[in-house]
Design a protein around this motif. Sequence first.
Motif, PDB file in Angstrom:
ATOM      1  N   ALA A  87     134.941  33.288  24.470  1.00 22.81           N
ATOM      2  CA  ALA A  87     134.077  32.174  24.880  1.00 22.81           C
ATOM      3  C   ALA A  87     134.696  31.429  26.065  1.00 22.81           C
ATOM      4  CB  ALA A  87     133.878  31.215  23.707  1.00 22.81           C
ATOM      5  N   GLU A  88     133.841  30.866  26.914  1.00 22.12           N
ATOM      6  CA  GLU A  88     134.368  30.109  28.043  1.00 22.12           C
ATOM      7  C   GLU A  88     135.164  28.913  27.536  1.00 22.12           C
ATOM      8  OE1 GLU A  88     132.960  27.919  32.126  1.00 22.12           O
ATOM      9  OE2 GLU A  88     131.828  29.618  31.355  1.00 22.12           O
ATOM     10  N   GLU A  89     136.323  28.712  28.109  1.00 23.07           N
ATOM     11  CA  GLU A  89     137.202  27.596  27.764  1.00 23.07           C
ATOM     12  C   GLU A  89     137.191  26.622  28.939  1.00 23.07           C
ATOM     13  OE1 GLU A  89     139.586  24.892  26.341  1.00 23.07           O
ATOM     14  OE2 GLU A  89     139.010  26.570  25.054  1.00 23.07           O
ATOM     15  N   SER A  91     138.903  24.017  29.833  1.00 21.09           N
ATOM     16  CA  SER A  91     140.154  23.661  30.507  1.00 21.09           C
ATOM     17  C   SER A  91     140.696  24.779  31.396  1.00 21.09           C
ATOM     18  CB  SER A  91     141.205  23.237  29.481  1.00 21.09           C
ATOM     19  OG  SER A  91     141.476  24.318  28.605  1.00 21.09           O
ATOM     20  N   ILE A  92     140.236  26.012  31.186  1.00 19.79           N
ATOM     21  CA  ILE A  92     140.672  27.148  32.004  1.00 19.79           C
ATOM     22  C   ILE A  92     139.622  27.462  33.074  1.00 19.79           C
ATOM     23  CG2 ILE A  92     141.284  29.613  31.958  1.00 19.79           C
ATOM     24  CD1 ILE A  92     142.248  29.205  29.078  1.00 19.79           C
ATOM     25  N   GLY A  93     138.366  27.170  32.766  1.00 19.89           N
ATOM     26  CA  GLY A  93     137.288  27.410  33.712  1.00 19.89           C
ATOM     27  C   GLY A  93     136.610  28.756  33.538  1.00 19.89           C
ATOM     28  N   LEU A  94     137.056  29.534  32.580  1.00 16.50           N
ATOM     29  CA  LEU A  94     136.446  30.821  32.247  1.00 16.50           C
ATOM     30  C   LEU A  94     136.943  31.231  30.875  1.00 16.50           C
ATOM     31  CD1 LEU A  94     138.160  33.699  34.220  1.00 16.50           C
ATOM     32  CD2 LEU A  94     139.020  31.409  34.224  1.00 16.50           C
ATOM     33  N   ALA A  95     136.458  32.355  30.383  1.00 17.64           N
ATOM     34  CA  ALA A  95     136.894  32.831  29.071  1.00 17.64           C
ATOM     35  C   ALA A  95     138.381  33.176  29.127  1.00 17.64           C
ATOM     36  CB  ALA A  95     136.082  34.052  28.652  1.00 17.64           C
ATOM     37  N   PRO A  96     139.149  32.807  28.111  1.00 15.72           N
ATOM     38  CA  PRO A  96     140.574  33.124  28.109  1.00 15.72           C
ATOM     39  C   PRO A  96     140.873  34.618  28.322  1.00 15.72           C
ATOM     40  CG  PRO A  96     140.113  31.512  26.423  1.00 15.72           C
ATOM     41  CD  PRO A  96     138.785  31.954  26.977  1.00 15.72           C
ATOM     42  N   ILE A  97     140.048  35.507  27.778  1.00 14.08           N
ATOM     43  CA  ILE A  97     140.313  36.935  27.972  1.00 14.08           C
ATOM     44  C   ILE A  97     140.198  37.296  29.454  1.00 14.08           C
ATOM     45  CG2 ILE A  97     137.951  37.732  27.507  1.00 14.08           C
ATOM     46  CD1 ILE A  97     141.243  39.515  26.543  1.00 14.08           C
ATOM     47  N   GLU A  98     139.266  36.676  30.160  1.00 15.65           N
ATOM     48  CA  GLU A  98     139.139  36.942  31.599  1.00 15.65           C
ATOM     49  C   GLU A  98     140.360  36.412  32.353  1.00 15.65           C
ATOM     50  OE1 GLU A  98     137.165  38.891  33.241  1.00 15.65           O
ATOM     51  OE2 GLU A  98     136.049  39.360  31.437  1.00 15.65           O
ATOM     52  N   LEU A 100     143.374  36.141  31.085  1.00 18.02           N
ATOM     53  CA  LEU A 100     144.452  37.086  30.778  1.00 18.02           C
ATOM     54  C   LEU A 100     144.339  38.336  31.639  1.00 18.02           C
ATOM     55  CD1 LEU A 100     144.664  36.909  26.866  1.00 18.02           C
ATOM     56  CD2 LEU A 100     146.310  35.989  28.522  1.00 18.02           C
ATOM     57  N   ARG A 101     143.127  38.844  31.782  1.00 18.65           N
ATOM     58  CA  ARG A 101     142.912  40.049  32.591  1.00 18.65           C
ATOM     59  C   ARG A 101     143.249  39.802  34.063  1.00 18.65           C
ATOM     60  NH1 ARG A 101     139.685  44.168  30.186  1.00 18.65           N
ATOM     61  NH2 ARG A 101     138.767  44.671  32.217  1.00 18.65           N
ATOM     62  N   ARG A 102     143.232  38.540  34.485  1.00 17.42           N
ATOM     63  CA  ARG A 102     143.564  38.174  35.876  1.00 17.42           C
ATOM     64  C   ARG A 102     145.026  37.761  36.026  1.00 17.42           C
ATOM     65  NH1 ARG A 102     138.172  34.711  37.608  1.00 17.42           N
ATOM     66  NH2 ARG A 102     136.682  36.328  36.993  1.00 17.42           N
ATOM     67  N   GLY A 103     145.810  37.919  34.955  1.00 17.74           N
ATOM     68  CA  GLY A 103     147.237  37.625  35.037  1.00 17.74           C
ATOM     69  C   GLY A 103     147.623  36.178  34.796  1.00 17.74           C
ATOM     70  N   ARG A 104     146.744  35.402  34.194  1.00 21.77           N
ATOM     71  CA  ARG A 104     147.003  33.977  33.965  1.00 21.77           C
ATOM     72  C   ARG A 104     147.479  33.715  32.536  1.00 21.77           C
ATOM     73  NH1 ARG A 104     141.479  31.607  36.309  1.00 21.77           N
ATOM     74  NH2 ARG A 104     142.263  29.689  35.359  1.00 21.77           N
ATOM     75  N   LYS A 105     148.419  34.531  32.087  1.00 20.64           N
ATOM     76  CA  LYS A 105     148.931  34.496  30.712  1.00 20.64           C
ATOM     77  C   LYS A 105     149.512  33.120  30.347  1.00 20.64           C
ATOM     78  CE  LYS A 105     152.893  36.522  30.115  1.00 20.64           C
ATOM     79  NZ  LYS A 105     153.927  37.555  29.946  1.00 20.64           N
ATOM     80  N   SER A 106     150.356  32.557  31.187  1.00 16.42           N
ATOM     81  CA  SER A 106     151.012  31.283  30.859  1.00 16.42           C
ATOM     82  C   SER A 106     149.999  30.170  30.651  1.00 16.42           C
ATOM     83  CB  SER A 106     151.989  30.885  31.967  1.00 16.42           C
ATOM     84  OG  SER A 106     153.016  31.838  32.066  1.00 16.42           O
ATOM     85  N   GLU A 107     148.998  30.114  31.507  1.00 18.53           N
ATOM     86  CA  GLU A 107     147.969  29.083  31.397  1.00 18.53           C
ATOM     87  C   GLU A 107     147.199  29.218  30.082  1.00 18.53           C
ATOM     88  OE1 GLU A 107     144.022  27.566  33.850  1.00 18.53           O
ATOM     89  OE2 GLU A 107     145.057  29.378  34.495  1.00 18.53           O
ATOM     90  N   VAL A 108     146.814  30.448  29.737  1.00 16.41           N
ATOM     91  CA  VAL A 108     146.057  30.685  28.499  1.00 16.41           C
ATOM     92  C   VAL A 108     146.899  30.293  27.285  1.00 16.41           C
ATOM     93  CG1 VAL A 108     145.024  32.473  27.043  1.00 16.41           C
ATOM     94  CG2 VAL A 108     144.588  32.456  29.507  1.00 16.41           C
ATOM     95  N   ARG A 109     148.147  30.699  27.270  1.00 18.87           N
ATOM     96  CA  ARG A 109     149.004  30.392  26.117  1.00 18.87           C
ATOM     97  C   ARG A 109     149.290  28.901  26.016  1.00 18.87           C
ATOM     98  NH1 ARG A 109     153.034  35.601  26.117  1.00 18.87           N
ATOM     99  NH2 ARG A 109     151.377  37.123  25.768  1.00 18.87           N
ATOM    100  N   ARG A 110     149.413  28.228  27.136  1.00 15.80           N
ATOM    101  CA  ARG A 110     149.633  26.790  27.125  1.00 15.80           C
ATOM    102  C   ARG A 110     148.448  26.080  26.461  1.00 15.80           C
ATOM    103  NH1 ARG A 110     151.883  26.755  31.816  1.00 15.80           N
ATOM    104  NH2 ARG A 110     149.950  26.648  33.001  1.00 15.80           N
ATOM    105  N   VAL A 111     147.234  26.499  26.819  1.00 15.41           N
ATOM    106  CA  VAL A 111     146.031  25.915  26.215  1.00 15.41           C
ATOM    107  C   VAL A 111     145.982  26.279  24.732  1.00 15.41           C
ATOM    108  CG1 VAL A 111     143.507  25.954  26.199  1.00 15.41           C
ATOM    109  CG2 VAL A 111     144.740  25.848  28.376  1.00 15.41           C
TER     110      VAL A 111
END
Length: 116
Positions: A87-89, A91-98, A100-111
Motif C-alpha cells: 500500500a502507498e505509504e 511518509s515515503i510517497g509510494l508503496a514501501p515495496i516500490e 525497496l525495489r528502487r534501493g531506498r531500504k534505509s528509508e523504508v526500514r526507518r518508517v
Amino acid sequence: MTDASAAPASTDWLTLPDLVEVLGEPLGRVRRLLDDHVLVGSKRTGVFAVPALFIIDGAPLSSLRGTVMVLQDAGFSDDELIDWLLAEEESIGLAPIEALRRGRKSEVRRVAQTLA
C-alpha cells in the motif's frame, strides 16, 4: 495495522509452483526461503502465494528479509506486513515495496521501525 484484504487488487501473486519456476529453485529451497523470511506470503486467496513484486530479476528482493523482520518485530502478521509493503505509504510517497525495489531500504526500514 491494515486490513488483510487491503493489498492492491492489481498485485500479481505467485503460488509455490510459480515460485519454483520463476526462481529456478527446487520446492525445498523455495520453502527454505519462506522459512528464513527471505520471502513472505499469504493464504488470503485460498492458496498460499507470494506477491510477484517480492521477486526481482529471478531472485528474491535482497532488502525484503530485513524489512520483514523489522515489521514482525513491530508485531505485524504476515498478511499485515504484506499489506503495508504493497500500500502507498504517505511518509515515503509510494508503496514501501516500490521504494525497496528502487534501493531506498534505509528509508523504508526507518518508517517501519516507527510503527511498533
